[in-house]
Design a protein around this motif. Structure first.
Motif, short mmCIF file in Angstrom:
data_model
loop_
_atom_site.label_atom_id
_atom_site.label_comp_id
_atom_site.label_asym_id
_atom_site.label_seq_id
_atom_site.Cartn_x
_atom_site.Cartn_y
_atom_site.Cartn_z
N ILE A 221 0.99 -10.32 27.45
CA ILE A 221 1.24 -9.80 26.10
C ILE A 221 2.44 -10.48 25.45
N PHE A 222 3.54 -10.58 26.20
CA PHE A 222 4.75 -11.18 25.63
C PHE A 222 4.57 -12.68 25.39
N ARG A 223 3.81 -13.35 26.26
CA ARG A 223 3.55 -14.77 26.02
C ARG A 223 2.69 -14.95 24.78
N ALA A 224 1.77 -14.03 24.55
CA ALA A 224 0.95 -14.09 23.34
C ALA A 224 1.82 -13.90 22.09
N PHE A 225 2.75 -12.94 22.15
CA PHE A 225 3.68 -12.74 21.04
C PHE A 225 4.47 -14.02 20.78
N ASN A 226 4.97 -14.61 21.87
CA ASN A 226 5.75 -15.84 21.76
C ASN A 226 4.93 -16.96 21.13
N ALA A 227 3.65 -17.03 21.50
CA ALA A 227 2.77 -18.08 20.98
C ALA A 227 2.57 -17.94 19.47
N LEU A 228 2.50 -16.71 18.99
CA LEU A 228 2.35 -16.51 17.54
C LEU A 228 3.57 -17.03 16.79
N GLY A 229 4.76 -16.83 17.37
CA GLY A 229 5.97 -17.39 16.77
C GLY A 229 5.96 -18.90 16.78
N THR A 230 5.44 -19.49 17.85
CA THR A 230 5.35 -20.94 17.94
C THR A 230 4.43 -21.51 16.87
N ILE A 231 3.29 -20.85 16.65
CA ILE A 231 2.36 -21.30 15.62
C ILE A 231 2.98 -21.16 14.23
N ALA A 232 3.71 -20.06 14.00
CA ALA A 232 4.41 -19.90 12.72
C ALA A 232 5.43 -21.01 12.51
N PHE A 233 6.16 -21.37 13.57
CA PHE A 233 7.13 -22.46 13.50
C PHE A 233 6.45 -23.78 13.15
N SER A 234 5.28 -24.01 13.73
CA SER A 234 4.62 -25.31 13.55
C SER A 234 4.24 -25.57 12.10
N PHE A 235 4.08 -24.50 11.30
CA PHE A 235 3.74 -24.68 9.88
C PHE A 235 4.95 -24.41 8.98
N CYS A 423 9.05 -12.12 17.33
CA CYS A 423 10.49 -12.02 17.57
C CYS A 423 10.77 -11.28 18.88
N ILE A 424 10.02 -10.23 19.14
CA ILE A 424 10.18 -9.49 20.39
C ILE A 424 9.89 -10.40 21.59
N GLY A 425 8.78 -11.14 21.51
CA GLY A 425 8.43 -12.05 22.59
C GLY A 425 9.46 -13.14 22.81
N ALA A 426 10.02 -13.69 21.72
CA ALA A 426 11.00 -14.76 21.84
C ALA A 426 12.31 -14.27 22.44
N ILE A 427 12.76 -13.09 22.00
CA ILE A 427 14.01 -12.54 22.54
C ILE A 427 13.88 -12.27 24.03
N ARG A 428 12.73 -11.72 24.44
CA ARG A 428 12.51 -11.48 25.87
C ARG A 428 12.55 -12.79 26.65
N SER A 429 11.92 -13.83 26.10
CA SER A 429 11.88 -15.12 26.80
C SER A 429 13.27 -15.73 26.93
N ILE A 430 14.07 -15.66 25.86
CA ILE A 430 15.44 -16.19 25.92
C ILE A 430 16.26 -15.42 26.95
N THR A 431 16.09 -14.09 26.99
CA THR A 431 16.82 -13.25 27.95
C THR A 431 16.50 -13.67 29.39
N LEU A 432 15.22 -13.92 29.66
CA LEU A 432 14.82 -14.34 31.00
C LEU A 432 15.38 -15.71 31.35
N ASP A 433 15.38 -16.63 30.37
CA ASP A 433 15.89 -17.98 30.63
C ASP A 433 17.39 -17.98 30.87
N VAL A 434 18.12 -17.17 30.11
CA VAL A 434 19.57 -17.10 30.29
C VAL A 434 19.90 -16.57 31.68
N ARG A 435 19.06 -15.66 32.20
CA ARG A 435 19.28 -15.15 33.55
C ARG A 435 18.98 -16.21 34.61
#
Length: 443
Positions: A221-235, A423-435
């Motif tokens: 679910i969170f990866r799907a959220f993240n993917a939607l942000g990526t597609i928004a960024f691409s345009f 935004c929720i998916g991206a924040i979660r991903s950054i939190t995991l990477d920082v850890r």
């Protein structure tokens, strides 16, 4: 009767001259081809479409294809809507924030100012990480020794120094030939990367390529959220009015042609790379497609060089809103020695901050997603439809009017929800990477 541009009092800074801003061209000189170069450079960057195979892999074939097609159609129509609002009330609006102020009043000015800065800064952090990664990939091809190897952070600093040099050019129009080269590099990057991706796809054992979504339910679910942000960024294209201010008369007609020409390049490169990348590597595709490629080595080096060249121009366009804020505060309205010194100082400060953040947190995919969710979604998916309704630039036919109104409201609501989820998916991903990684980690 006062126009919307002057109504609302002192809630936002007044227009400079006839709707102009410091650092923005007052009389356009560019052709529709120049507009196409600028738009293509702004949108179709390797940093924008290199993550698309990973985004499609995070959504799966049906939803991934649908999201990419819908994103293309909505942003193309939104770009045409924004272009149509040039001089909508008889005044020239040479930046997105001044256009928003004329339509919505002071709150529109500050809405665009905030989100445009988020989009600009976030975009430049993401693409500087991508440029550093591509430079390091080229370096590793020729430098195989383990000792004295240069780190990703050193390449990010080198790219930042080059961008500081380009930042001394006064405006977007002065970048037209830089962006012409960048547009050619966009085509070169897309062609090379797609070719190598298909080659790798046939070299792989097709029985071992899986297209299933990875992880547990929460991860999917969170990866799907993240993917939607990526597609928004691409345009993402939060700079259309700034680009349009550089175009000669007839401004609207030239901008329509420029946008459509740019989107022809975008469709051919985005869709082909997104689908071929997912087909070739399946769910194991990397967030930056070049990291998944294996052969031939010379072609991978060429693709990385194309990426760096293209990113150099894109970075410059997204610097301009921030530079305009600096120059308004400093009243740098002429090219005197003093104003050149002030320009060097504030561009150096900007580049130092962007380079420091990029070097400290080189999480490319995370910055792409959060920038798309927080920066580009409000400006490219939500605001154009609301502006169309507010300015009453609707078809004469009642049935067509009703259809346009329903679609505009539906797009604004749908993508507002998507922006929050991304935004929720991206924040979660950054939190995991920082850890997982330390600051200034050499990825």
């Amino acid at each position: 009767m006062s126009s919307p541009a002057t109504a609302g009092g002192g809630g936002a800074p007044e227009d400079q001259g006839a709707g102009g801003e410091v650092g923005v061209e007052q009389g356009g000189r560019g052709t529709w081809r120049h507009a196409a170069f600028h738009v293509a450079t702004t949108i179709a960057t390797p940093a924008a479409y290199a993550p698309l195979p990973f985004a499609v892999a995070s959504l799966g074939w049906p939803l991934g294809v649908c999201s990419l097609v819908v994103g293309t159609l909505v942003t193309w129509c939104s770009s045409l809507v924004v272009a149509s609002l040039w001089q909508w009330n008889g005044e020239k609006h040479t930046s997105y924030r001044l256009l928003a102020k004329s339509i919505f009043g002071p709150w529109g000015y500050w809405y665009v100012s905030v989100f445009q800065q988020v989009a600009s800064v976030g975009n430049n952090i993401a693409i500087q990480i991508a440029a550093g990664s591509s430079l390091k990939a080229v370096y590793k091809h020729y430098h195989t020794a383990a000792d004295s190897a240069m780190t990703l952070q050193q390449f990010i600093i080198l790219f930042g120094a080059f961008e500081l040099l380009l930042s001394q050019l006064p405006d977007i129009h002065s970048l037209r030939w830089v962006n012409a080269i960048c547009t050619a590099s966009t085509v070169g990057f897309a062609g090379t990367t797609i070719g190598v991706t298909i080659c790798d796809g046939y070299r792989n054992d097709r029985k071992e390529v899986s297209y299933s979504l990875q992880g547990n339910t929460a991860t999917k679910i969170f990866r799907a959220f993240n993917a939607l942000g990526t597609i928004a960024f691409s345009f993402g294209d939060a700079m259309l009015p700034e680009i349009q201010s550089t175009v000669r008369e007839p401004v609207r007609a030239n901008m329509y042609k420029g946008v459509s020409a740019a989107y022809t390049i975008i469709v051919m490169s985005y869709w082909t790379l997104a689908f071929s990348g997912y087909w070739a590597f399946g769910s194991q595709v990397q967030p930056y497609i070049l990291s998944s490629l294996t052969a031939p080595r010379w072609a991978i080096v060429m693709a990385n060089l194309f990426a760096v060249i293209q990113i150099a121009g894109c970075f410059q366009i997204y610097c301009r809103p921030t530079f305009a804020h600096f120059e308004e505060r400093l009243h740098a309205k002429n090219r005197s020695c003093r104003s050149c010194l002030w320009r060097l100082m504030h561009t150096s400060a900007y580049m130092t901050v962007i380079t420091l953040v990029s070097a400290a947190m080189p999480f490319f995919g995370d910055f792409v997603s959060i920038c798309g969710a927080v920066g580009f979604t409000p400006l490219d998916f939500v605001l154009p439809g609301l502006a169309l309704l507010k300015t009453s630039k609707l078809p004469d036919n009642l049935g067509s009017q009703y259809t346009v109104k329903v679609l505009s409201v539906a797009v604004a609501i749908l993508f507002s929800i998507i922006g929050v989820l991304a935004c929720i998916g991206a924040i979660r991903s950054i939190t995991l990477d920082v850890r997982t990684y330390k600051f200034f980690h050499d990825i």
